[in-house]
Write an enzyme that holds these catalytic residues in place. Structure first.
Site, short mmCIF file in Angstrom:
data_model
loop_
_atom_site.label_atom_id
_atom_site.label_comp_id
_atom_site.label_asym_id
_atom_site.label_seq_id
_atom_site.Cartn_x
_atom_site.Cartn_y
_atom_site.Cartn_z
N LEU A 167 0.84 -1.21 0.00
CA LEU A 167 0.00 0.00 0.00
C LEU A 167 0.88 1.27 0.00
N GLY A 178 -3.31 8.21 -9.51
CA GLY A 178 -1.99 8.84 -9.50
C GLY A 178 -1.40 9.08 -10.88
N LEU A 208 16.92 16.97 -9.70
CA LEU A 208 17.82 17.63 -8.74
C LEU A 208 17.94 16.81 -7.45
N GLY A 244 9.06 14.88 -16.07
CA GLY A 244 7.69 15.10 -15.63
C GLY A 244 6.93 13.80 -15.50
N ASP A 287 -2.92 13.16 -8.30
CA ASP A 287 -2.12 13.39 -9.52
C ASP A 287 -2.93 13.23 -10.80
N LEU A 338 1.65 16.57 -6.03
CA LEU A 338 2.30 16.50 -4.72
C LEU A 338 1.46 15.65 -3.78
N HIS A 389 0.90 15.85 -0.55
CA HIS A 389 0.02 16.53 0.42
C HIS A 389 -1.19 17.16 -0.28
N HIS A 400 14.54 32.38 19.86
CA HIS A 400 15.95 32.64 19.53
C HIS A 400 16.83 31.59 20.18
P1 FAD Z 1 -0.13 7.62 -6.37
O1 FAD Z 1 0.68 7.79 -5.17
O2 FAD Z 1 0.54 7.56 -7.69
O3 FAD Z 1 -0.98 6.30 -6.14
C1 FAD Z 1 -1.80 5.77 -7.13
C2 FAD Z 1 -1.98 4.29 -6.88
O4 FAD Z 1 -2.99 3.82 -7.77
C3 FAD Z 1 -0.75 3.44 -7.16
O5 FAD Z 1 -0.37 2.69 -6.03
C4 FAD Z 1 -1.15 2.55 -8.33
O6 FAD Z 1 -0.62 1.22 -8.22
C5 FAD Z 1 -2.66 2.53 -8.19
N1 FAD Z 1 -3.35 2.24 -9.46
C6 FAD Z 1 -3.21 2.88 -10.64
N2 FAD Z 1 -4.05 2.37 -11.55
C7 FAD Z 1 -4.71 1.36 -10.92
C8 FAD Z 1 -5.71 0.43 -11.33
N3 FAD Z 1 -6.20 0.42 -12.57
N4 FAD Z 1 -6.16 -0.48 -10.43
C9 FAD Z 1 -5.66 -0.49 -9.15
N5 FAD Z 1 -4.74 0.35 -8.73
C10 FAD Z 1 -4.27 1.28 -9.58
N6 FAD Z 1 5.46 14.52 -3.58
C11 FAD Z 1 5.61 15.24 -2.46
O7 FAD Z 1 4.67 15.91 -2.03
N7 FAD Z 1 6.80 15.25 -1.77
C12 FAD Z 1 7.87 14.55 -2.20
O8 FAD Z 1 8.92 14.58 -1.56
C13 FAD Z 1 7.74 13.78 -3.38
N8 FAD Z 1 8.78 13.06 -3.84
C14 FAD Z 1 8.63 12.29 -4.96
C15 FAD Z 1 9.72 11.56 -5.42
C16 FAD Z 1 9.60 10.78 -6.56
C17 FAD Z 1 10.79 10.00 -7.03
C18 FAD Z 1 8.35 10.72 -7.24
C19 FAD Z 1 8.20 9.85 -8.45
C20 FAD Z 1 7.27 11.45 -6.80
C21 FAD Z 1 7.39 12.25 -5.66
N9 FAD Z 1 6.33 13.02 -5.17
C22 FAD Z 1 6.49 13.79 -4.06
C23 FAD Z 1 5.02 13.03 -5.84
C24 FAD Z 1 4.02 12.10 -5.09
O9 FAD Z 1 4.57 10.81 -5.04
C25 FAD Z 1 2.68 12.10 -5.80
O10 FAD Z 1 2.22 13.41 -5.97
C26 FAD Z 1 1.66 11.31 -4.99
O11 FAD Z 1 2.09 9.99 -4.77
C27 FAD Z 1 0.30 11.31 -5.69
O12 FAD Z 1 -0.60 10.60 -4.92
P2 FAD Z 1 -1.86 9.88 -5.58
O13 FAD Z 1 -2.57 9.23 -4.43
O14 FAD Z 1 -2.59 10.81 -6.45
O15 FAD Z 1 -1.25 8.74 -6.54
P1 NAI Z 2 9.35 18.30 -13.16
O1 NAI Z 2 8.15 18.77 -13.87
O2 NAI Z 2 9.60 18.72 -11.78
O3 NAI Z 2 10.65 18.70 -14.00
C1 NAI Z 2 10.82 18.31 -15.31
C2 NAI Z 2 11.91 19.15 -15.92
O4 NAI Z 2 12.24 18.58 -17.17
C3 NAI Z 2 11.49 20.59 -16.18
O5 NAI Z 2 12.49 21.45 -15.73
C4 NAI Z 2 11.32 20.64 -17.70
O6 NAI Z 2 11.59 21.92 -18.24
C5 NAI Z 2 12.34 19.62 -18.14
N1 NAI Z 2 12.09 18.97 -19.43
C6 NAI Z 2 10.89 18.61 -19.96
N2 NAI Z 2 11.08 18.00 -21.16
C7 NAI Z 2 12.42 17.98 -21.36
C8 NAI Z 2 13.24 17.47 -22.40
N3 NAI Z 2 12.71 16.84 -23.45
N4 NAI Z 2 14.58 17.61 -22.29
C9 NAI Z 2 15.14 18.26 -21.21
N5 NAI Z 2 14.39 18.75 -20.20
C10 NAI Z 2 13.07 18.60 -20.27
O7 NAI Z 2 9.29 16.70 -13.29
P2 NAI Z 2 10.05 15.55 -12.52
O8 NAI Z 2 11.34 16.05 -11.96
O9 NAI Z 2 10.07 14.40 -13.45
O10 NAI Z 2 9.08 15.23 -11.34
C11 NAI Z 2 7.72 14.89 -11.61
C12 NAI Z 2 6.83 15.41 -10.54
O11 NAI Z 2 6.92 14.61 -9.37
C13 NAI Z 2 7.16 16.82 -10.06
O12 NAI Z 2 6.63 17.79 -10.90
C14 NAI Z 2 6.52 16.85 -8.72
O13 NAI Z 2 5.17 17.12 -8.88
C15 NAI Z 2 6.70 15.41 -8.23
N6 NAI Z 2 7.86 15.34 -7.33
C16 NAI Z 2 7.85 16.10 -6.19
C17 NAI Z 2 8.92 16.09 -5.33
C18 NAI Z 2 8.88 16.94 -4.11
O14 NAI Z 2 7.80 17.41 -3.75
N7 NAI Z 2 9.99 17.18 -3.44
C19 NAI Z 2 10.11 15.27 -5.59
C20 NAI Z 2 10.02 14.52 -6.82
C21 NAI Z 2 8.92 14.56 -7.63
#
Ligand code: FAD
Ligand code: NAI
Length: 468
Positions: free
Chosen positions: A40, A146, A188, A274, A315, A322, A324, A447
Site C-alpha cells: 500500500l 496517480g 535535482l 515530468g 495526480d 504533490l 500533500h 531565539h
Molecule cells: P499515487 O501515489 O501515484 O498512487 C496511485 C496508486 O494507484 C498506485 O499505487 C497505483 O498502483 C494505483 N493504481 C493505478 N491504476 C490502478 C488500477 N487500474 N487499479 C488499481 N490500482 C491502480 N510529492 C511530495 O509531495 N513530496 C515529495 O517529496 C515527493 N517526492 C517524490 C519523489 C519521486 C521519485 C516521485 C516519483 C514522486 C514524488 N512526489 C512527491 C510526488 C508524489 O509521489 C505524488 O504526488 C503522490 O504519490 C500522488 O498521490 P496519488 O494518491 O494521487 O497517486
Molecule cells: P518536473 O516537472 O519537476 O521537472 C521536469 C523538468 O524537465 C522541467 O524542468 C522541464 O523543463 C524539463 N524537461 C521537460 N522536457 C524535457 C526534455 N525533453 N529535455 C530536457 N528537459 C526537459 O518533473 P520531474 O522532476 O520528473 O518530477 C515529476 C513530478 O513529481 C514533479 O513535478 C513533482 O510534482 C513530483 N515530485 C515532487 C517532489 C517533491 O515534492 N519534493 C520530488 C520529486 C517529484
C-alpha cells in the site's frame, strides 16, 4: 450483509486514495480501497517521496562525514560507502511505512483489495488479480490512480542504464557519470543523491533555468549552489537520441533552439521530464468520464467528474503533483460526500525541493505577480544574518516575502536555505489565516532559530530588518 457492495470504492492506495479511504471510514461510510500493487502507499511510499528522502538523508550523512565533520572538530577515519546497507535501510523504511497503512486500514475497517481495477459501468468496478475477475458495486467510486513517468519519445527505459526515478532509487552501483534529463524535482533530488555518493552528474534541461515553476530568484540561487557542489548543467538543450552500447550510454543533444549536435558519453541516464496521469486502462472511455488530451481527469469543485457517482483526486486531476495536495483533496472529497463543507485553498499549498539547501515555496512567485499586474512589496533576508545558521555553519540562501502593496497581505513566500521545507509550514498557516507581513514581523520567534530569518524578511518588507 453484501460483502461486495460498498458506500465508497477508492481505486488507488496512494496518499490521495488511502487517506480518503480512512477518512471516509471514520465518517461511517463502508469503504474499500483497491490497488494493483502488493504493497500500500502508492507512488509516494513505494517509489517516490519516502525512498527518495531516505536516500537523500543517507547520502547527506555520507557527504557530511567526508567533508564537513572536520570543521566541527570531529575526526573520523577513512569514510567508506556501503551501498548495499544504504539501500537496505531505505527498503526497510519503505516496508515499515507501507505495512503501517495496512494496519491503519484494519484499525479503521477499510477493506483492502489487491488487483487491477476498471470501471465497468457506473457503480460497478471489476478487479482482476491472478487471472480472475471479481465485481464490486458502489454508491460512489473515487479514482485516485496517480501518475506515471512521462516517456521521452524514442528512449526506452530499462531501469538499469536508462532509468526513471524508480531505477534511480535502486541502483546497485554508483555510476561514474550520470546524465539527468530534466532539471526539475526528481532530477535535482536524485542527482544530488548520486553526486554525493560519488557520481559525476550532468543535468540536461530544455529551458533556460532549472526548477522552472519555482520563483526565479530561488531557481537561480539553486542553480548556483548546485553548480558549486559539482553538478554540471546544460541549459537550453534538448536530447535527440539515447543509445546504449556494451560499455556506455551515448546521448545526442542539441541547442533547444536548433543548431549543432554533440554527444555525451555516460554510464547511466535518468529520464525525469515530468509525470503523466494514470488514467488509461481504467474503462473511463466506456463510462464517458471527461479527460483532456493528456489524460487529466476533469472534475468540478466537489471533485466530481461529469458522471454522477464518479469522483477523482490527486495526480490524476489538474494541479501540482504533490502527495500533500492529493491527501487534502482525498479528505475534502469524502467530507463533502458526507455532507461537510470542506474547502481547499490552492494558494496555500507548499512545495519543497529536498536538495541541500532545500527550496520551499508557498503562494505566488514574483514572476506570477508581475504577469498578473499585482503590485507587491518585497522583503529579503539572507541566512548569513541569522545567528542559528551561523552557529550551524549552514548559511547559504535567503527568505523572500512578497506582500500586497496595498493591504500587506502575504502573497507568496520563497525560501532557499537550511530546513526550508520545515520552515515553510509557518507561512502556509499564515496564508491560510490571511496574515499580513506585519503579522509575521510582530510574532515572537524563538531565539536562536532559523525561523527568525522569516521574521526578519517580514521586517524587510517595511525596509527595517534588524540583523542585516
Ligand atoms: P499515487 O501515489 O501515484 O498512487 C496511485 C496508486 O494507484 C498506485 O499505487 C497505483 O498502483 C494505483 N493504481 C493505478 N491504476 C490502478 C488500477 N487500474 N487499479 C488499481 N490500482 C491502480 N510529492 C511530495 O509531495 N513530496 C515529495 O517529496 C515527493 N517526492 C517524490 C519523489 C519521486 C521519485 C516521485 C516519483 C514522486 C514524488 N512526489 C512527491 C510526488 C508524489 O509521489 C505524488 O504526488 C503522490 O504519490 C500522488 O498521490 P496519488 O494518491 O494521487 O497517486
Ligand atoms: P518536473 O516537472 O519537476 O521537472 C521536469 C523538468 O524537465 C522541467 O524542468 C522541464 O523543463 C524539463 N524537461 C521537460 N522536457 C524535457 C526534455 N525533453 N529535455 C530536457 N528537459 C526537459 O518533473 P520531474 O522532476 O520528473 O518530477 C515529476 C513530478 O513529481 C514533479 O513535478 C513533482 O510534482 C513530483 N515530485 C515532487 C517532489 C517533491 O515534492 N519534493 C520530488 C520529486 C517529484
Amino acid at each position: 450483509m453484501n460483502d461486495s457492495h460498498f458506500d465508497l470504492v477508492v481505486i488507488g492506495a496512494g496518499p490521495g486514495g488511502y487517506v480518503a479511504a480512512i477518512r471516509a471510514a471514520q465518517l461511517g461510510l463502508k469503504t474499500a480501497c483497491i490497488d494493483k500493487r502488493d504493497t500500500l502507499g502508492g507512488t509516494c511510499l513505494n517509489v517516490g517521496c519516502i525512498p527518495s528522502k531516505a536516500l537523500l538523508h543517507s547520502s547527506e550523512k555520507f557527504e557530511e562525514a567526508q567533508e564537513h565533520l572536520a570543521e566541527h572538530g570531529v575526526k573520523v577515519g577513512k569514510v567508506e560507502l556501503n551501498l548495499d546497507a544504504l539501500m537496505a535501510r531505505k527498503d526497510r523504511v519503505v516496508e515499515d511505512l507501507t505495512k503501517g497503512i495496512g494496519f491503519l486500514f484494519k484499525k479503521n475497517k477499510v477493506t483492502s483489495i489487491t488487483g487491477s481495477a476498471r470501471i465497468a459501468k457506473k457503480g460497478e468496478v471489476v478487479v482482476s488479480a491472478a487471472g480472475k475477475d471479481a465485481t464490486y458495486t458502489a454508491d460512489n467510486i473515487l479514482i485516485a490512480t496517480g501518475s506515471e513517468v512521462t516517456p521521452l519519445p524514442g528512449v526506452e527505459i530499462d531501469e538499469e542504464r536508462i532509468i526513471s526515478s524508480t531505477g534511480g532509487l535502486a541502483l546497485t552501483r554508483v555510476p561514474k557519470h550520470l546524465v539527468v534529463i530534466g532539471g526539475g524535482y526528481i532530477g535535482l533530488e536524485l542527482g544530488s543523491v548520486w553526486r554525493r555518493l560519488g557520481s559525476k552528474v550532468t543535468v540536461v534541461e530544455f529551458l533556460d533555468g532549472i526548477v522552472p515553476n519555482m520563483d526565479g530568484e530561488v531557481g537561480k540561487a539553486m542553480h548556483k549552489t548546485l553548480e558549486k557542489q559539482g553538478m554540471e548543467f546544460k541549459l537550453r538543450t534538448k536530447v535527440t537520441a539515447v543509445k546504449s552500447t556494451k560499455t556506455k550510454v551515448v546521448l545526442t543533444v542539441e541547442p533547444a533552439a536548433g543548431g549543432d549536435t554533440e554527444t555525451i558519453d555516460c554510464n547511466v541516464v535518468l529520464v525525469s521530464i515530468g509525470r503523466i496521469p494514470s488514467s488509461a486502462n481504467l474503462g473511463l472511455e466506456n463510462v464517458g468520464v471527461e479527460m483532456d488530451g493528456d489524460g487529466v481527469i476533469q472534475v468540478d469543485g466537489n471533485f466530481k467528474t461529469n458522471i454522477d457517482g464518479i469522483y477523482a483526486i490527486g495526480d490524476v486531476i489538474p494541479g501540482p503533483m504533490l502527495a500533500h495536495k492529493a491527501e487534502e483533496e482525498g479528505v475534502a472529497c469524502v467530507e463533502r460526500l458526507a455532507g461537510q463543507a470542506t474547502n481547499i485553498n490552492y494558494d496555500a499549498i507548499p512545495s519543497v525541493v529536498y536538495t541541500r539547501p532545500e527550496a520551499a515555496s508557498v503562494g505566488k512567485t514574483e514572476e506570477q505577480l508581475k504577469n498578473a499586474g499585482i503590485a507587491y512589496n518585497k522583503g529579503n533576508f539572507p541566512f548569513i544574518g541569522n545567528s542559528r545558521a551561523r552557529a550551524n555553519g549552514d548559511t547559504e540562501g535567503f527568505v523572500k516575502i512578497l506582500a500586497d502593496a496595498e493591504t500587506d497581505e502575504l502573497l507568496g513566500v520563497h525560501i532557499i536555505g537550511p530546513d526550508a521545507g520545515t520552515m515553510i509550514a509557518e507561512l502556509a498557516l499564515a496564508m491560510e489565516f490571511g496574515a499580513s507581513s506585519e503579522d509575521i514581523a510582530r510574532t515572537c520567534h524563538a531565539h536562536p532559530t532559523l525561523n527568525e530569518a522569516v521574521k526578519e524578511a517580514a521586517l524587510a518588507v517595511e525596509g527595517a530588518p534588524i540583523h542585516i
